[in-house]
Write a protein that holds these residues in place. Structure first.
Motif, PDB file in Angstrom:
ATOM      1  N   ALA A  72       0.834  -1.201   0.000  1.00 54.33           N
ATOM      2  CA  ALA A  72       0.000   0.000   0.000  1.00 54.33           C
ATOM      3  C   ALA A  72       0.872   1.256   0.000  1.00 54.33           C
ATOM      4  CB  ALA A  72      -0.918   0.003   1.220  1.00 54.33           C
ATOM      5  N   ALA A  73       1.946   1.211   0.782  1.00 52.98           N
ATOM      6  CA  ALA A  73       2.868   2.340   0.812  1.00 52.98           C
ATOM      7  C   ALA A  73       3.461   2.577  -0.570  1.00 52.98           C
ATOM      8  CB  ALA A  73       3.976   2.092   1.834  1.00 52.98           C
ATOM      9  N   LYS A  74       3.790   1.516  -1.264  1.00 52.93           N
ATOM     10  CA  LYS A  74       4.384   1.645  -2.593  1.00 52.93           C
ATOM     11  C   LYS A  74       3.393   2.296  -3.569  1.00 52.93           C
ATOM     12  CE  LYS A  74       6.970  -1.752  -3.605  1.00 52.93           C
ATOM     13  NZ  LYS A  74       7.493  -3.073  -4.009  1.00 52.93           N
ATOM     14  N   ILE A  75       2.116   1.948  -3.427  1.00 46.21           N
ATOM     15  CA  ILE A  75       1.083   2.533  -4.293  1.00 46.21           C
ATOM     16  C   ILE A  75       0.987   4.049  -4.066  1.00 46.21           C
ATOM     17  CG2 ILE A  75      -1.415   2.656  -4.693  1.00 46.21           C
ATOM     18  CD1 ILE A  75      -1.455  -0.403  -4.033  1.00 46.21           C
ATOM     19  N   VAL A  76       0.915   4.451  -2.805  1.00 40.28           N
ATOM     20  CA  VAL A  76       0.755   5.874  -2.497  1.00 40.28           C
ATOM     21  C   VAL A  76       2.029   6.648  -2.822  1.00 40.28           C
ATOM     22  CG1 VAL A  76       0.134   7.552  -0.728  1.00 40.28           C
ATOM     23  CG2 VAL A  76      -0.923   5.288  -0.700  1.00 40.28           C
ATOM     24  N   LEU A  77       3.180   6.069  -2.504  1.00 35.34           N
ATOM     25  CA  LEU A  77       4.447   6.731  -2.810  1.00 35.34           C
ATOM     26  C   LEU A  77       4.626   6.914  -4.317  1.00 35.34           C
ATOM     27  CD1 LEU A  77       6.750   4.872  -0.260  1.00 35.34           C
ATOM     28  CD2 LEU A  77       6.344   7.335  -0.290  1.00 35.34           C
ATOM     29  N   THR A  78       4.241   5.906  -5.074  1.00 33.33           N
ATOM     30  CA  THR A  78       4.350   6.006  -6.526  1.00 33.33           C
ATOM     31  C   THR A  78       3.442   7.100  -7.059  1.00 33.33           C
ATOM     32  OG1 THR A  78       4.919   3.663  -6.735  1.00 33.33           O
ATOM     33  CG2 THR A  78       4.071   4.754  -8.698  1.00 33.33           C
ATOM     34  N   TYR A  79       2.235   7.189  -6.503  1.00 32.97           N
ATOM     35  CA  TYR A  79       1.294   8.223  -6.944  1.00 32.97           C
ATOM     36  C   TYR A  79       1.820   9.621  -6.632  1.00 32.97           C
ATOM     37  CZ  TYR A  79      -2.852  11.158  -7.177  1.00 32.97           C
ATOM     38  OH  TYR A  79      -3.726  12.181  -7.467  1.00 32.97           O
ATOM     39  N   VAL A  80       2.346   9.804  -5.430  1.00 34.46           N
ATOM     40  CA  VAL A  80       2.779  11.141  -5.003  1.00 34.46           C
ATOM     41  C   VAL A  80       4.143  11.518  -5.577  1.00 34.46           C
ATOM     42  CG1 VAL A  80       3.403  12.561  -3.001  1.00 34.46           C
ATOM     43  CG2 VAL A  80       1.392  11.066  -2.893  1.00 34.46           C
TER      44      VAL A  80
END
Length: 227
Positions: A63-71
């Motif tokens: 989940a962290a990877k998803i949000v970090l990639t988005y931001v």
């Protein structure tokens, strides 16, 4: 040239989210990244909760990877994001990451993941405060007109203890001619003059930098603008 001011703290509070950062559009973007079926068909009142629930369908690191990639997809490479998706579970990246210009966005990432996983990630804390600045010499406030961040951080540091983080880490910048980091220390800044011709500064920043301001009602200090 240094100028002196009287500073009065009007308000100070600890906040756990950045006003206006996570918008409906951003929640929808994340839902699309997670292959949610027809996010545009959701009722507006459901979008945020559905985004949080969809994040928890993943392991925290994923989940962290998803949000970090988005931001940060346009600022950090895949290897950096992979490493950060592990570090973010334990480290306060909005305080500890080397590049201060990314701290505000790291705070937003932590905020969302903390809410989704109910405490698995470190709890992000920021501060929102207002100060009144009164000049002690005519036209003193003019140093805040063009690039107010550096003179304002220098001024606020004058009211903080000598062992505060800003005073310890940036002692040379506080006295020097250039303080480029100031704009990244102050995440959000709004300044205006009131009816008494005092400058009123509304600031959102990290708890890390300004936590000691909570105990300061007012002070007199000097500051100067960058050359």
């Amino acid at each position: 040239m240094k100028k002196s001011f009287n500073v009065t703290r009007v308000s100070f509070k600890t906040i756990s989210e950045l006003p206006g950062y996570w918008t409906e559009a951003k929640y929808l973007d994340l839902l699309e990244l997670m292959d949610f079926d027809n996010p545009g068909g959701l009722d507006k009142s459901e979008i945020k909760d559905m985004c949080l629930m969809s994040l928890t369908d993943n392991e925290p690191e994923d989940a962290a990877k998803i949000v970090l990639t988005y931001v940060f997809g346009d600022k950090l490479n895949k290897g950096q994001i992979d490493n950060l998706s592990n570090e973010i579970l334990e480290e306060k990246l909005w305080e500890e990451y080397a590049d201060l210009s990314l701290h505000e966005e790291f705070f937003a990432v932590h905020q969302l993941l903390y809410d989704a996983f109910e405490g698995t990630f470190p709890h992000a804390e920021a501060v929102s405060f207002q100060v009144k600045i009164q000049e002690m010499a005519k036209n003193g406030l003019s140093i805040f007109e063009d690039h107010p961040e550096a003179p304002l951080v220098r001024l606020m540091a004058g009211g903080l203890p000598d062992n505060s983080v800003i005073n310890r880490l940036f002692d040379d910048k506080l006295e020097g001619e250039q303080f480029q980091e100031a704009k990244d220390i102050l995440w959000q800044l709004k300044m205006a003059k009131n009816e008494n011709n005092e400058l009123v500064a509304n600031v959102i920043s990290s708890h890390y930098w300004f936590k000691d301001l909570k105990y300061v009602d007012g002070f007199e200090a000097e500051t100067h603008a960058d050359e």
